[in-house]
Design a protein around this motif. Structure first.
Motif, PDB file in Angstrom:
ATOM      1  N   LYS A  20       0.830  -1.225   0.000  1.00 15.12           N
ATOM      2  CA  LYS A  20       0.000   0.000   0.000  1.00 15.12           C
ATOM      3  C   LYS A  20       0.859   1.267   0.000  1.00 15.12           C
ATOM      4  N   THR A  21       2.053   1.180   0.560  1.00 14.93           N
ATOM      5  CA  THR A  21       2.956   2.327   0.522  1.00 14.93           C
ATOM      6  C   THR A  21       3.525   2.490  -0.883  1.00 14.93           C
ATOM      7  N   VAL A  22       3.836   1.349  -1.509  1.00 10.76           N
ATOM      8  CA  VAL A  22       4.490   1.390  -2.823  1.00 10.76           C
ATOM      9  C   VAL A  22       3.570   1.934  -3.923  1.00 10.76           C
ATOM     10  N   LEU A  23       2.275   1.607  -3.857  1.00 13.03           N
ATOM     11  CA  LEU A  23       1.375   1.923  -4.981  1.00 13.03           C
ATOM     12  C   LEU A  23       1.493   3.359  -5.520  1.00 13.03           C
ATOM     13  N   PRO A  24       1.332   4.407  -4.680  1.00 12.08           N
ATOM     14  CA  PRO A  24       1.428   5.757  -5.260  1.00 12.08           C
ATOM     15  C   PRO A  24       2.816   6.086  -5.795  1.00 12.08           C
ATOM     16  N   TYR A  25       3.849   5.567  -5.138  1.00 10.20           N
ATOM     17  CA  TYR A  25       5.219   5.818  -5.621  1.00 10.20           C
ATOM     18  C   TYR A  25       5.426   5.205  -7.003  1.00 10.20           C
ATOM     19  N   TYR A  26       4.944   3.995  -7.157  1.00  6.16           N
ATOM     20  CA  TYR A  26       5.097   3.268  -8.428  1.00  6.16           C
ATOM     21  C   TYR A  26       4.422   4.055  -9.558  1.00  6.16           C
ATOM     22  N   GLN A  27       3.196   4.513  -9.276  1.00  2.00           N
ATOM     23  CA  GLN A  27       2.473   5.233 -10.317  1.00  2.00           C
ATOM     24  C   GLN A  27       3.163   6.550 -10.673  1.00  2.00           C
ATOM     25  N   ARG A  28       3.587   7.281  -9.662  1.00  2.00           N
ATOM     26  CA  ARG A  28       4.269   8.562  -9.906  1.00  2.00           C
ATOM     27  C   ARG A  28       5.556   8.355 -10.692  1.00  2.00           C
ATOM     28  N   TRP A  29       6.279   7.305 -10.309  1.00  2.00           N
ATOM     29  CA  TRP A  29       7.577   7.020 -10.940  1.00  2.00           C
ATOM     30  C   TRP A  29       7.396   6.755 -12.433  1.00  2.00           C
ATOM     31  N   LEU A  30       6.406   5.923 -12.763  1.00  2.00           N
ATOM     32  CA  LEU A  30       6.240   5.552 -14.179  1.00  2.00           C
ATOM     33  C   LEU A  30       5.732   6.716 -15.022  1.00  2.00           C
ATOM     34  N   ILE A  31       5.072   7.660 -14.401  1.00  2.00           N
ATOM     35  CA  ILE A  31       4.668   8.856 -15.141  1.00  2.00           C
ATOM     36  C   ILE A  31       5.907   9.732 -15.382  1.00  2.00           C
ATOM     37  N   ALA A  32       6.732   9.875 -14.339  1.00  2.00           N
ATOM     38  CA  ALA A  32       7.907  10.760 -14.460  1.00  2.00           C
ATOM     39  C   ALA A  32       9.000  10.130 -15.318  1.00  2.00           C
ATOM     40  N   LEU A  33       9.206   8.824 -15.154  1.00  4.99           N
ATOM     41  CA  LEU A  33      10.303   8.141 -15.867  1.00  4.99           C
ATOM     42  C   LEU A  33       9.753   6.854 -16.476  1.00  4.99           C
ATOM     43  N   PRO A  34       9.067   6.961 -17.616  1.00  7.07           N
ATOM     44  CA  PRO A  34       8.355   5.779 -18.136  1.00  7.07           C
ATOM     45  C   PRO A  34       9.224   4.672 -18.735  1.00  7.07           C
ATOM     46  N   THR A  35      10.487   4.972 -19.080  1.00  4.39           N
ATOM     47  CA  THR A  35      11.306   3.910 -19.684  1.00  4.39           C
ATOM     48  C   THR A  35      12.675   3.871 -19.016  1.00  4.39           C
ATOM     49  N   VAL A  36      13.390   2.802 -19.278  1.00  6.02           N
ATOM     50  CA  VAL A  36      14.719   2.636 -18.695  1.00  6.02           C
ATOM     51  C   VAL A  36      15.656   3.740 -19.195  1.00  6.02           C
ATOM     52  N   THR A  37      15.449   4.215 -20.420  1.00  3.56           N
ATOM     53  CA  THR A  37      16.282   5.302 -20.953  1.00  3.56           C
ATOM     54  C   THR A  37      15.984   6.604 -20.218  1.00  3.56           C
ATOM     55  N   ASP A  38      14.712   6.852 -19.913  1.00  2.00           N
ATOM     56  CA  ASP A  38      14.381   8.063 -19.145  1.00  2.00           C
ATOM     57  C   ASP A  38      15.071   8.043 -17.789  1.00  2.00           C
ATOM     58  N   LEU A  39      15.080   6.871 -17.159  1.00  2.00           N
ATOM     59  CA  LEU A  39      15.733   6.771 -15.848  1.00  2.00           C
ATOM     60  C   LEU A  39      17.240   6.971 -15.986  1.00  2.00           C
ATOM     61  N   ALA A  40      17.831   6.347 -16.995  1.00  2.00           N
ATOM     62  CA  ALA A  40      19.279   6.479 -17.194  1.00  2.00           C
ATOM     63  C   ALA A  40      19.658   7.940 -17.425  1.00  2.00           C
ATOM     64  N   ASP A  41      18.813   8.685 -18.127  1.00  2.00           N
ATOM     65  CA  ASP A  41      19.123  10.088 -18.456  1.00  2.00           C
ATOM     66  C   ASP A  41      18.790  11.063 -17.326  1.00  2.00           C
TER      67      ASP A  41
END
Ligand code: SF4
Length: 367
Positions: free
Chosen positions: A61-82
């Motif tokens: 339940k703690t992870v759920l909002p973080y997971y959703q926010r993360w994928l909006i901000a950094l949707p791919t592995v390249t976005d995260l790398a950059d």
């Protein structure tokens, strides 16, 4: 449900028909009771990897909002790398165990650089990457690529340890539990099987009070038959937390407060905090602060105290407010060589801060 009463033990484990039965019972239960979680609706290895790392040490339940926010901000592995590390830490802020965030960043860069941005598919290849242990590698390989790989996180260790009443010392039990997990995982449905195991541990075979009457494995479970399922598997001795005590000082100058960045290695690496002075010898907080900062601190005032639990440490911080009787450019000697910033309270949320610092911010509704 038609449970058989055949006895299961490590000596004869696994009888092929028992394995087949246990798989079928677990998958049937999962079909009815499994949790609908967003990372289960995707086969994207990047999204699955992010969820797996977030779920280490942290509840769903703690992870759920973080997971959703993360994928909006950094949707791919390249976005995260950059992305820059500050952005990554900010997205992680509040989840704790920040090494996980730093490793995600490093691993994304390794995947882009060494694998052309494509995730490796086998647990063996995945395990080489920073922050991906054997169990996480198994979870990604089975969930994203349908590979027949085992997992052994805390929930699974508990379920399998009880199922087989494993009472070996923890170091020896580990190898057995991996073997059991590997033999049980269903080659026809490795993803669902592993997810079902995790769910069983999280919702039925819970740490303190397992709900054996709701368990699909109740007939075979040796832990349940022993009458004391919570005895298994034997847990490692508890580590004693060491104490950290000190003073956090909110130094104000022209409406701004001094923030310093923690070193890149060690506890809370790279996060921002108010200057913290460890107390030695248990003196008064004002005395501790004056010894560290000299007499350019004026009007010292006590704001309260915060406490925080880290994995192996317990922190107690007295919180003081003080006015800096010099300019913004004249820094206290003990800060001079550290990364720092004078920041007005309305801009504090832009800085990645550990939970204990957020508690300080809330002390006097400073934010
Ligand atoms: S029967 Fe009880 S102890 Fe055994 S696996 Fe199920 S919930 Fe856990």
């Amino acid at each position: 449900m038609g449970h058989s009463t055949a006895k299961l033990s490590l000596d004869d484990f696994p009888e092929p028909e028992q394995v087949v039965r246990l798989r079928a019972q677990l998958l049937e239960w999962y079909g009815r009771m499994g949790r609908d979680l967003p990372w289960r609706r995707t086969r994207d290895p990047y999204a699955i990897w992010i969820s797996e790392i977030m779920l280490q040490q942290t509840q769903v339940k703690t992870v759920l909002p973080y997971y959703q926010r993360w994928l909006i901000a950094l949707p791919t592995v390249t976005d995260l790398a950059d992305a820059d590390l500050e952005t990554v830490l900010k997205l992680w802020e509040g989840l704790g165990y920040y090494t996980r965030a730093r490793n995600l960043h490093k691993t994304a860069q390794a995947i882009v650089k060494e694998h052309g941005g494509v995730f490796p598919e086998t647990a063996r290849q995945l395990q080489v990457l920073p922050g991906i242990g054997r169990s996480t590698a198994g979870a990604i390989a089975s969930s994203a690529f349908g590979r027949c790989e085992a997992i052994l996180d805390a929930n699974v260790r508990r379920v399998l340890g009880r199922l087989l009443a494993v009472d070996d010392p923890p170091a020896r039990a580990e190898a057995k539990l991996w073997e059991i997990s590997q033999r049980l995982v269903d080659p026809q449905a490795p993803h669902n099987f592993n997810q079902a195991l995790m769910d069983l541990g999280a919702t039925v075979c819970t740490a303190r009070s397992p709900l054996c009457l709701l368990c699909p494995w109740q007939a075979d479970c040796l832990g349940r038959r022993s009458g004391e399922p919570t005895r298994f598997p034997v847990r490692p001795a508890r580590t004693v937390r060491s104490e950290i005590a000190g003073v956090s000082v909110l130094i104000e100058c022209q409406g701004k407060f001094l923030l310093v960045r923690r070193p890149e290695r060690g506890l809370l690496a790279g996060l921002w905090e108010f200057p913290f002075v460890e107390s030695v010898g248990g003196g008064e907080p004002e005395e501790t602060v004056r010894m560290a900062f000299g007499n350019r601190l004026e009007s010292l005032e006590r704001l309260g105290q915060v406490e925080h639990e880290f994995t192996h440490r317990h922190l107690t911080a007295q919180v003081l407010w003080a006015r800096w009787a010099a300019t913004l450019d004249e820094l206290p000697d003990c800060i001079e060589h550290r990364e720092h910033a004078w920041v007005a309270p309305e801009h504090w949320p832009e800085y990645a801060m550990p939970a204990y610092v957020r508690k300080i911010c809330r002390l006097q509704c400073l934010q």
